[in-house]
Every structure is written in structure tokens, then in C-alpha cells.
Design a protein around this motif. Sequence first.
Motif, short mmCIF file in Angstrom:
data_model
loop_
_atom_site.label_atom_id
_atom_site.label_comp_id
_atom_site.label_asym_id
_atom_site.label_seq_id
_atom_site.Cartn_x
_atom_site.Cartn_y
_atom_site.Cartn_z
N GLN A 104 0.97 -1.14 0.07
CA GLN A 104 0.07 0.05 -0.05
C GLN A 104 0.83 1.04 0.01
OE1 GLN A 104 -1.50 -1.33 3.77
NE2 GLN A 104 -3.66 -1.41 2.80
N CYS A 105 0.98 2.00 -1.14
CA CYS A 105 2.05 3.10 -1.18
C CYS A 105 1.43 4.40 -0.76
CB CYS A 105 2.18 3.24 -2.85
SG CYS A 105 2.99 1.93 -3.52
N TYR A 106 0.29 4.34 -0.12
CA TYR A 106 -0.09 5.55 0.80
C TYR A 106 0.53 5.57 2.12
CZ TYR A 106 -4.15 2.86 2.91
OH TYR A 106 -4.96 1.92 3.75
N LYS A 126 3.50 5.49 4.75
CA LYS A 126 4.96 6.19 4.94
C LYS A 126 5.99 5.18 4.84
CE LYS A 126 3.33 9.87 8.08
NZ LYS A 126 3.16 10.52 9.22
N ARG A 165 -2.56 1.88 -4.26
CA ARG A 165 -2.32 3.35 -3.44
C ARG A 165 -2.86 2.93 -2.04
NH1 ARG A 165 -1.83 5.03 -8.40
NH2 ARG A 165 -0.73 7.03 -8.62
N MET A 176 -7.63 4.90 3.85
CA MET A 176 -6.90 5.99 4.16
C MET A 176 -7.69 6.93 5.17
SD MET A 176 -5.64 9.33 1.87
CE MET A 176 -7.09 9.89 1.37
N ILE A 212 -0.29 7.15 7.20
CA ILE A 212 -0.53 7.60 5.83
C ILE A 212 0.48 9.07 5.56
CG2 ILE A 212 -2.37 8.05 4.22
CD1 ILE A 212 -2.71 5.51 5.68
N ASN A 213 0.89 8.73 4.16
CA ASN A 213 1.38 9.99 3.51
C ASN A 213 0.76 11.39 3.75
OD1 ASN A 213 3.76 8.79 2.57
ND2 ASN A 213 2.68 7.66 1.07
N TYR A 221 -1.90 13.68 -0.94
CA TYR A 221 -2.19 12.74 -2.54
C TYR A 221 -0.95 12.85 -3.15
CZ TYR A 221 -4.44 11.27 -6.61
OH TYR A 221 -4.54 10.63 -8.06
N THR A 274 1.74 10.64 -1.88
CA THR A 274 1.29 9.01 -1.98
C THR A 274 1.41 8.73 -3.48
OG1 THR A 274 -0.72 8.98 -0.44
CG2 THR A 274 -0.66 7.64 -2.30
N TYR A 278 4.09 6.01 -4.74
CA TYR A 278 3.87 4.76 -5.59
C TYR A 278 4.92 4.97 -6.89
CZ TYR A 278 0.64 1.77 -8.22
OH TYR A 278 0.16 0.33 -8.85
#
Length: 514
Positions: free
Chosen positions: A327-329, A331, A357, A361, A377-378, A381, A384, A388
Motif C-alpha cells: 500500500q503506497c499511501y 509512509k 495506493r 486512508m 499515511i503519507n 495525495y 502518495t 507509488y
Amino acid sequence: MQGRELLHLTRRLLGQRLFEKLMKMTFYGQFVAGEDQESIRPVIQHNRAFGVGSILDYGVEEDLSPEEAERKEMESCTSAAEREGSGTSKRERQYQAHPAFGDRRDGVISARTYFYASEAKCDSHMETFLRCIEASGGASDDGFSAIKLTALGRPQFLLQFSDVLTKWRRFFHQMAAEQGKTGLAAMDTKLEVAVLQESVAKMGIASRTEIENWFTAETLGVSGTLDLLDWNSLIDSRTELSKHLVVPNMQTGQLEPLLSRFTEEEELQLTRMLQRMDILAKKAAEMGVRLMVDAEQTYFQPAISRLTLEMQRKFNVEKPLIFNTYQCYLKDAYDNVTLDVELARREGWCFGAKLVRGAYMAQERTRAAEIGYEDPINPTYEATNAMYHRCLNYVLEELKHNSKAKVMVASHNEDTVHFTLRRMEELGLYPADRQVYFGQLLGMCDQISFPLGQAGFPVYKYVPYGPVMDVLPYLSRRALENSGVMKGAWRERQLLWQELKRRIRTGSLFHRPA
């Protein structure tokens, strides 16, 4: 009014037969392929005609009230000792169950949610996954199927194991800070073993002789340093050492056992969960189907990723059969990806990944703020998106040098698709190599999926199926998410077609240069 309530109201007003007919003409017809494996064949064949594969997903969910969901979650996320009042949870707040967040569906649009009911129900979920694997194997020679680990056992174990893994990783970074090594990427952080042994001895965790036996040349080589992968191996379930490890409690300063004791029944339930995972992986291997383990909430995810790695060690010997989801959202997404790629290199198994992503969130942010831990979470947007692309670029670089590694770019974002196409061209990765896959949901982003499929790229649609009334929870979320998805779709399609046609003209899509 929420989508779920609106659909139920419409059903009461129209009656069952008329409601189902309306659904098949609208939301159901767009987002769900059919009621059973027989009725979904036309959709699968239609997709295949355009070069698009199918990932079958039985989309049935329990239609629980928020109160029922909260009750089930609280019961299944606490240990027997906690429920009986004979023990308090020593897990950190992030890894404890909280009634306000008992309904894990709240604020979640694109992910299906399972709540633990019984071991028999977990067996039923496993049988459903087995049927999807069999159907995927019958639909193509290069199929995928997806599973969720929360469907296969008590989430209590995922919470407890995640807490263990997180505490152990934090202990490593605490030791790194003492050695003046902060701010580095996870794979660049290395501890001096001699200094580490001195620190651990001073804490009274073990005798100097015992500590020296932990860090031997046989396990670490002769570098005199230890990285996070070496550190993680110390709590591998295959070592006796794991039974004796303790970590300092950051609040009290006291040493506490790292691993909790389970009751006999809890041990049995955990064993059954692992057995179900093994059965699914063996069926996937038998059918020639790749198995993607979906990512879930951050308080479950460290355990899910670790259990997936154990499956990869066993089944990804010749090719990547098991795909982990990143999950690229988050950190720490880049650290997670780079650590796992390096682990696959060292141990000699084939890396397989799906990059997303992330689906949780809003829920994750609210939970962190209300319970009181760092937001995982980053911050934006844009951050994120950058994460990604950073993770994807790292994996694509690995694919260039490792023909057995594979990745699925699971994204509805046109910029990400363009980025992937450009980097594939620059790195000499070609569609015919079938190392890079694309994935989108049925009924969404056809302007991305079908042009890619027709241009020869391996593309897959998540294809949910199931009876109308049983997929209502899924449909209500799809309707909410898709309310504005058509805006700009025609522009996206034109841009993507132009890019693909340019690459077809230049001959850079299909063939390696002679």
C-alpha cells in the motif's frame, strides 16, 4: 443517505423482483459479472477478446448492521485472558481493538471486509477461495486469484503478531539511534554487532555468551554489521531464540516478553489459519494460478505481510506464485518494498508484488488521531503518488535484472499508467515478457484496460460475481466511488491511445531490439 441505506430503501419500495431487475440494468450490470460461475462466462469471454484477463472474486459479504459488526470485531480481536478479565492487553494502542472502530467497513469504499464468526465460517471462506482459484485456472493459462487473510482466521492473531513485529522493528531503530544512525532508509541502516552486544548486555536481556550466540559469523557473515533483515530473522518462528526474546516497554522502561502466550484453543485456531493458507497456495500451484494476498488495515498488515513472506519462501521457488500487496499511501511503503526485494535476493526465491495506493486512508487517519498514535499515511495525495512511483520504479529496476520477478500495477491513475509505460520502454521491459501486469476493477477505467490489452500488455480486471442481494454491500460502495469517475474518461482514453499508437509505430512495444 448512505449507498447501503438507499439500496435497501429502493428494494422495499420496488419489491424483490423489480429491484433485482433494476440492479441488473444499472449498478449490478456495471460492477458485477453475474450470479455464478456459469453466468459470468460472457463477461470473461468479452474481456478476453480485447486481451484482458479476469481475476474472479466472489463478492458476497455479510450485510451486518454497524452494531453487529462492532460486536463481532471486539469478540474476535481480544484474547481469552482479556475477555475473562484475568489479563490486560500489553499490545500497543494501535494493535488493540477499539469499539469506535469495530466496524472496519466504515469509511472504506473499495475493499471487502470479513468479520470472524467461527472456525466453520473460515472453512467456508476457504472453500469459496478454492472455487475462485479453480475457476481462474479454467478461464486462462495465466490467471490470478485474490484472498484476504482476515477471512481465514481470528484477527486477534494478526493484531498480536503485528504488535510483535512492530515492537521488534522499533527496537532495531532504537539501537540504530544509539549508534548515531538515524534518518537512513531501512536497507541502509546497519548496526555494529560489537556495540549492539554491549547495549543488549547492559539491558540485562541475556548473558554476554547468549548474545554472542545470537550473532555468529554463520548467520551474519564476517561484516561485523547487522541489518534489519538479519534482525528480523532473530524472531523467525523456526528458531528457539524467539521464545526468549524481550523488548523494553517505551512507557515503563521495563523489559517485557515479546511473544504472548496463547491458550490451547487459540494455538489450535492459529494452526488452522496457517493450514488454510497452505491449502489455498497448494491449490493455486496445482491450477497454475497466481495468488495475490490483499493488503488490509495497518494494525493487521505487518502480520499479513510476514505470513505472506513465509508462503513466498515455500511456493515462489521456480516462479512467483504468491504476490504480496504493498500500500503506497503508507509512509513506510518504500522500506517495505526494498526489504522484501532484498530478502528474495538473499534467500533465492522469486519476488512477486501488487502495488496499490490503498483502500483505508480515511479510516486510518481518523483512527490514529482518535486513539493517539502516529498517522501511518503519507501527508498528501501528491506524496502518495510520489511514493507509488518510487516503489514502482525500484521494482521495475529489479525486473530488468531479474527475469523471474513480477509486478502488478493495480491502478486507475492515468499518470501511473503513463509512468509505467515510459519506464518499461527505458528499461527494455516488453509486454511479451509478461513481467509487468496491469489491474483494474470491472466497470471502472475501461479506457485504460482495453487499450492496454489490445496493445498486447497483460491486463486483468477484478471480476466480482454473486447473487444480487448478497453483493449489495459491494454495490453500495461501488456506486459511491463511481459517482464522478466518468469525468474526463474520454480525454484519458484519447491520451492513452495516442501514447500506445506512438509506441506501436516506433516498434517499442512488442519486441526486443535485435
